[in-house]
Structure formats: C-alpha cells, structure tokens
Design an enzyme around this catalytic site. Structure first.
Site: not given
Length: 880
Positions: A127, A269, A303-304
């Site tokens: 990304e 990520m 979060h991931e």
C-alpha cells in the site's frame, strides 16, 4: 532541478478499470541475488468500461521483464510496449490469461515499497502502489482478485514462508530449498498482498469466535524478540471479541498472522490474514516498553485487525476514498481504546493531536479535504486529515444518529458492499438508509478543507430567566477553496450554576425539563438558541467531549475557567478549561518584562490538582501537562518561537518553585514498590509521579536529582527508567546526564526499539538536543540511514519536538533538516517527504524565522532529480 512537473491526478477524472482480474497465481523464487516472480493473471474486459477496445495497460516500477505470454503464446517485443512506469499490450481478446515473469532485487530496495529485505528477511509493503514494484499489474484498489501464492526459498535461511490466506500445500525442492503455497479465498486489491520469508520463531494462541470456530493466532518475530509477543496477542484477542460484540463482525479465515519487521515506512499494514507491523508498534515487554507504548500497541493491533472488515472485505474504490477505510477504522480503534481504558483520557489524547497537528495541517499549504480532489503522489496523503479528521467525521455521524442507528448503518454498509470497492458516499448513504436521516449537508465534511471556527456570544436576561447563545460558524480559505458553505456540526454543551451543578437545558417552546447536556445541530452560518427557566447567570460548558473538530472562540474569564476546572461534569471540558487558562497566562507573558508575575490563580489551580488524591489521577496527569510549544505556536500568528519557549518555561519554573514541597509529597504518595501492573490505576500513578519528578528536575532541585538517580537504577519497568532519564537529560545536571545516557545505552544497546527511545530522548531535549549534539547522533554506531525508525527518532523528533533548537534564530536547524531531506530523497522519498512538514508553514512565523524556513525549502526544491513525493510538498509549500 527537476525540469518537468509530476502529473496531477484528479478525482473528477476517475473511470472504472478497462479490465478486471479474477484470479492471480504467483510463484516467487527467492534468491540472495534477487527474486524471480512468475505471475499468471486471469483477465477479462470490464463490461462497464467506456472503451470496449481499450489496450491492456499494466503498472510497473523498477522491474526487469524476463517473459510475457498471452494465452500460452510468447509475445515478441513488437506485440507490447514497455514504459518507465508500466507495460501496454495494444491488442488483446476480451478474456485471456496473461503470464509475466519479472526479476527484482529486494536486497537493494531502500524505498521499502514492494518486496524488500529487512534484517535478513524478505517482506513486502504494497500500500498504496507497491505491488507494481513486484510485477506488472493494474495496481489500483478497484481491481479485486483472488490470489494463490507459492513461495520458494532456501530452507535453512528462510524456514518460515508466509503469504495471505490459508496454507494449502508445502514441500521440499532440490538444492535444500522448500516451498509453501497460500490461498486467499476472498477477492482483494493488490495493495493487500503480503509475503514474508525469514528465520523467524512462531508464538501461537487461539481464539474461539462467537459461532464456535477456532482461529489459529500466530505471531512471527526474530529470536531476540521472543519475549515481546504476549501483549500483542492478548490485544488481538480483545479486539476480536470487541468487534464481535460491538459490530457483529467475526473473523473469516482459519488463521491470523502477525509479523514484526524492523525496517518499515509505516506503523503497520492490514494485509489480509497476514498483518505486517513495524517492530516499534507491536513488540513489548515490561522491561523495554513504556505504558504509552503498551497502550499504543493495543490500539494499533486493534486498528489493523478491524481493517479485516473496514478496509479488506469492503475496500476503497480509489485512493481519493482512503478515509473510507482509514477514518472509519481509526474511529473503531479509538472506541475500542476508550472501552479498554479511560474514555475521557482517550478523548483528550485524540483532541490534543487534532488541535496541535491536524488543525495545523488544515491551515497549511498541504490542506486537503477528507476526500481529496487531487494529488501528485498518494503517499503524501496518508495524513492526519485522512486518518484523524476522517475518524472525527465518522464520530459525528455516530453522535447524530446515536449508537443504535449507527450500528444499523454499519451492518447495512457491510452487508450491501461486502467484496466491493466503494466510496465515502456509499458509506454515508448506508447510514442515511438505515436511519432515515438526511446527511446531504453533512457530506461537506468530506468535500471542504479547513477547520471550522465557532464564534460564540451569550446574554442572560434575569427578568425572563432566559439564557441566549449565539453561534456563528466560518471556515477559513484553503488552497483551491474559498467561500466555504456552512457545515452540519453537532455541538454538545451544558450550563453550570454558581454551585457547579448542571442546569436543565430547555429550549424556548419546549415543555418540561430538558437534559443537562445536549447536542445542538448547527447547519446555518448563524444560530441563536434560547434556554428558558435559567434562574441565574450560568457558566457555559461548550463543545463537550470535543463533539466536533472545530475551534471555539468564546470570551471566558480566568475565574470562569478555574470554576470549570473544578466543577464541570464533562471530564474533557475540565481538562480543556485548564488548558485555556494556562494558554491565556503563557501568552500574556510572551515578550513581557521579567518582573511581571505569573498569574497566582494558575498556581492555586495546579496546587489543587497536585494535592487532591481523591481526583481521577489519570485525568490529573493530563491536566498537569502544560500546553505544548507546538500548540501555543498553532494559536499564534507571526509566531516568535524563542519568546513562546521562554514564556512557557517561565510559567513552569514558577509553578515548580512555588509548589516544590507539594511535588515532592506527590511523588512519594504515588510511589509503588510492588510489582509492575499494567492497569489504569497503576498507569495513572506512574504518570503523575513522573510529571512531579520532571518538574522538580526542571528547577534543578537537589532532592529531585537524587530521586531521579534512584528511580533510574531501581526501576523495574521502562516507564519509570526512561522517565527518570528524560527528567535528568532535561535538567542542568550535566554530569548525571552524560553518565545516565551512557548507562542506559550500554544496558539496552542490543535492543533496537529501546535504542530508538534513547535517540528520541536526546533529540527532543532543549539541553541535550542542541544542533551539534543532534548531528552527532547521526554518526552514532546505532544509527542506520536505511531504517525509518532511526531516522524518525532523531531527525523527525528534533524538528517536531525540539522547537527551541530547530527554530534557532540563525536558521541552522532549518539548514540541517534540508540537508537530511536531500540526502534521503534518493533512497527513501516517502520518508524524505514526511520530513518536509515542519518547514511547510513558514508563513506562520515571524520574519526572522520565515526567511530561513523558506530558504531551506528552496534548497530542497533545487535538488536535481527531486522525487515526486518531495516535489509535491515543497512546491505546494512555496506556491503563492
């Protein structure tokens, strides 16, 4: 100097892809001299594309093409065209299979995009546009395919071979090599592809979902980090359970993997089933991680993981929609952290970041809406506006709809768009359809840049017992946008009587008693609200819980602010009143004569905080932190950094000197000789104690020095040891400073994450971090120009946190930063571009700072072959 301007990409030019890819079959031959990538794509024309005869255009960057076949037929060079940024085949059938063989050199990849090597292991970062550095492919998020990946490597050097999905096949190969094949059953964009190969150890756990499925949890780390996995795995299990309970989202694969990597441009990520983390964002033990690091890791792991649904199962159509996944997921991880700890403290932390850094971004040359309209380099738009302001936009929808309707909206969003690449409009539309609310005007939050300003006036009529509140909203002009429209703003408020009791808020025309805290919805440029049945002049508590990312301008007196500090039932606004009082006092002393006294009421307020053991100590720890220099600068036009620094230092000196005995008592009262505990109460005690210690060292108190030395050497955890070190480093006890720095380094020299803390403590220090000392850190044996964490811990910390030295009046700090940006631009342009940020708002500063900052930007601008990453930031910063 660059002779051509990088191409600008516009949201208005979006077109659906000409081709879709249904399946990707990858085979990686990993070698020491490079890697050979075999890619087989099942491709078909997109029936929704504008041109039914469009050529096949694939993205590619830094690739050597070794073979190209279409439906089994080798294509000669006359059948395709190679460009610097891709490959084009002019004529292709409507459906076909394309086989591509590329050669890449991961060991020489310093950009850390695509496939590269870190600490001897192969790993990826795709990304936003890294997959094109691996093979030729339509590298855009709206092309979603199912991936099957076979990884081949030397068995001794790379015993662990990982990729997305489930492990479906493995075996041995000649020459002591082996392979593992992974298959991901869910379609995904190529930016979510991941691969890891290395000599890693595996830590395992399991999670049982609400439907009774057992998920294998695996964490892969280098052997030296074997004892740093427990917290991340526990955080992951808490996040998985929370997402089931709060959002109804269950994990969908049989295995979830985490890998820790030392060299990583980002924090982490969310690659499908194989999350890759910057080591500093996932590894923790009591000895090596601070309380703040433990909390940060829990938040990032969550979060991931949350991205599995808000980002992976439903992804963004194009990179202009980046906040669709990031803003929503930041809101989710923020809510999770609030539930795991103190909601008030979390809100204070979020608001502090917004008001200090994101508001600055909104007011700078790189200002952009939550959904940008254009960009040159997408990596420059992984910003606080996309993430943090994007989260606030989702939070406001939650406030306007309420928890129940918001959950209905998120359920509809996931159900309606599972397996799709969609837009922010699709997200808002799901919320509208589920709730029946019209959010048409609210969409302006995605379209307009800038921070709204609410100018508030009030009037009390004792005869009518009516309190009138007038709120006017405006949004400053930003690059490319002026004459902004009024936005839909949820404005939470309360009114306090003279005893600190919340008053019922009954609007004119309403019957009965209203709530004691309510949300007003602002939709016009000006609103007037009348509250009836108010028996005395109230004190307003405005923007409770920071209900919207806006600035509030209201003429509070110092007496009113002290009252709110003591009595406001809204914890956030108690903290905010203290911040506003301190800001008012510090700003009044900027450039003032030295004989002018510090406001005695501020000392009284802080004495109350320090001495009141019955108050929430987590909130006290936040309230004891004076507004930062960065925040004071943000509130000032034509900022004079040196004068602001001196005024803040003067207030802190006076507070510490006057409250010296109270600080010593506070330190001892919060000392805990028992074993380290990671809970809210223990974290708060350590925070208050270490603030007291830092204040004592700020005034070079001898007893404070002895306390710091004892704490440093006896500490059973990194929170207390690093706090003692920081306190001494920021004091005038130079001999102790050098001795403790050396002891700390010798103790932790083999732990990269702790060494990064050691670098940062020095680079941030006004005393230890003077320019020449900071420059010497770049020559230290532990510094590594190829490692983003080391770069951030010295260069970025110096420029962002050591403001008195960075903004030296001779401009040396600016020249230093420009020098490092130019050096890094060729090797890692993403990191170089992010380092430009402290220079971008040069117009905000007084003339003698402004000229030096502009000159530094011009030095960077004139570098031959400037990357488009840095070009965009520098040229927008210098534009009229």
């Amino acid at each position: 100097m660059r002779t051509s301007q990088p191409r600008t990409i516009y949201l208005a030019d979006y077109e659906v892809p000409s081709f879709l890819v249904d399946h990707v079959d990858l085979r990686f031959e990993l070698l020491e001299e490079g890697a050979r990538v075999h890619s087989t794509l099942s491709v078909r024309r997109n029936p929704e594309a504008r041109d039914p005869a469009a050529p096949l255009s694939l993205d590619g960057d830094s690739l050597v093409l070794e073979g190209l076949s279409l439906d089994g037929q080798l294509l000669d060079e006359g059948r395709y065209q190679l460009q610097d940024d891709g490959l084009t085949i002019p004529t292709v059938p409507d459906q076909f299979e394309l086989a591509v063989v590329t050669w890449i050199e991961p060991q020489n990849n310093t950009r850390l995009e695509g496939l590269y090597k870190s600490s001897g292991m192969f790993c990826t970062q795709c990304e936003a546009e890294g997959f094109r550095c691996i093979t030729y492919f339509p590298d855009r998020p709206d092309v979603m395919a199912r991936f099957r990946t076979r990884v081949e490597a030397d068995q001794a050097r790379y015993p662990v071979l990982l990729s997305n999905g489930n492990d479906v096949e493995r075996g041995e190969l000649p020459d002591n090599r082996h392979f593992v094949t992974w298959e991901d059953p869910f379609p995904k964009p190529c930016y979510l592809f991941a691969l890891v190969a290395g000599a890693l150890i595996e830590k395992t756990d399991t999670f049982t979902t609400q439907s009774g499925r057992d998920i294998a949890l695996r964490m892969y780390v280098e052997p030296r980090n074997a004892d740093k996995c427990e917290h991340a795995l526990a955080s992951l299990k808490r996040a998985m359970r929370w997402d089931e309970e709060v959002y109804g989202r269950e994990y969908d694969l049989d295995i979830f993997m985490i890998v820790a990597v030392d060299d990583f441009n980002m924090g982490a990520m969310e690659n499908k089933g194989l999350n890759i983390f910057n080591s500093s964002c996932v590894l923790a033990s009591t000895d090596t991680a601070t309380d703040a690091a433990f909390e940060r890791i829990e938040s990032i792991v969550a979060h991931e993981y949350f991205h599995n649904w808000s980002g992976n199962r439903v992804t963004c159509r194009d990179w202009f929609q980046l906040s669709l996944k990031e803003g929503f997921t930041v809101f989710r991880d923020s809510s999770f952290s609030s539930d795991m700890g103190s909601a008030t403290v979390k809100r204070i932390d979020d608001a502090t970041l917004l008001r200090t850094a994101q508001f600055a971004e909104d007011a700078g040359p790189m200002a952009h809406p939550v959904r940008p309209a254009s960009y040159m380099e997408i990596s420059n738009f992984y910003t606080l506006t996309i993430y943090e302001k994007g989260s606030e936009v989702v939070r406001m929808i939650h406030t306007l709809l309420g928890s129940g309707m918001f959950r209905k909206g998120s359920d509809l969003y996931f159900e309606r768009h599972d397996g799709q690449a969609v837009t922010t409009d699709d997200f808002v539309r799901a919320m509208e359809d589920a709730s029946g609310r019209d959010l048409g005007q609210f969409r302006l939050w995605y379209e307009q840049a800038g921070t709204p300003v609410l100018t508030i006036n009030d009037h009390y009529d004792p005869r009518r017992k009516v309190y009138t509140l007038t709120i006017e909203q405006s949004i400053p002009a930003t690059p490319g946008q002026s004459n902004k429209k009024p936005q839909h703003i949820p404005f939470a408020m309360g009114l306090l009587d003279s005893h600190g009791v919340d008053l019922p808020l009954t609007l004119s025309g309403e019957t009965g008693n209203g709530p004691v805290s309510r949300v007003l919805e602002l939709t016009e440029a000006s609103h007037t609200f009348e509250f009836q049945g108010i028996d005395e002049q109230p004190i307003p508590s405005l923007l409770r819980d920071f209900s919207a990312p806006v600035r509030v301008e209201y003429p509070w007196t110092r007496e009113q602010l002290m009252f709110l500090m003591s009595y406001d039932s809204d914890g956030f606004n108690r903290w905010d009143a203290g911040q506003r009082l301190a800001v008012d006092v510090i700003r009044s002393l900027v450039g003032a004569p030295s004989h002018l006294p510090v406001e005695p009421r501020l000392v009284t307020a802080y004495r109350h905080l320090i001495c009141s053991a019955d108050l929430d100590q987590a909130l006290v720890a936040k309230m004891l932190q004076l507004p930062s220099e960065a925040y004071l600068i943000e509130l000032t036009d034509q900022a004079d950094v040196q004068r602001i620094y001196q005024a803040r230092k003067r207030v802190l000196n006076q507070l510490a000197l006057t409250l010296r005995d109270e600080l010593v008592a506070c330190y001892h009262r919060n000392t805990d000789s028992g074993p380290y505990e990671l809970n809210s109460e223990a974290i708060a005690r350590r925070a208050v104690r270490n603030i007291a210690l830092s204040w004592l060292l700020h005034i070079n108190d001898e007893e404070g020095r002895l306390l710091a030395l004892r704490q440093f050497r006896d500490a059973g955890n990194m929170t207390d040891q690093s706090a003692a070190l920081r306190a001494v480093v920021n004091s005038d006890f130079e001999e102790n400073r050098e001795q403790m720095l050396d002891e700390f380094y010798q103790q932790w020299r083999n732990d990269p994450q702790v060494v990064e803390q050691w670098f940062a403590i020095q680079a941030a220090s006004p005393r230890a971090g003077r320019l020449e000392a900071t420059r010497s850190l770049l020559a230290h044996e532990a510094f590594d120009w190829k490692n983003p964490n080391k770069i951030r811990s010295v260069i970025a910390v110096f420029a962002a946190q050591n403001l008195v030295n960075f903004h030296a009046e001779d401009g040396s700090g600016y020249r230093f930063l420009a020098e490092q940006i130019v050096r890094l631009d060729d090797s890692n342009p993403q990191i170089a571009a992010r380092l430009v940020s402290p220079l971008t708002r040069w117009r905000k500063y007084a003339d003698h700072y402004r000229d030096g900052m502009k000159a530094a930007l011009e030095t960077v601008r004139d570098k031959p072959g400037l990357s488009k990453d840095v070009y965009e930031v520098v040229h927008k910063s210098l534009a009229d």
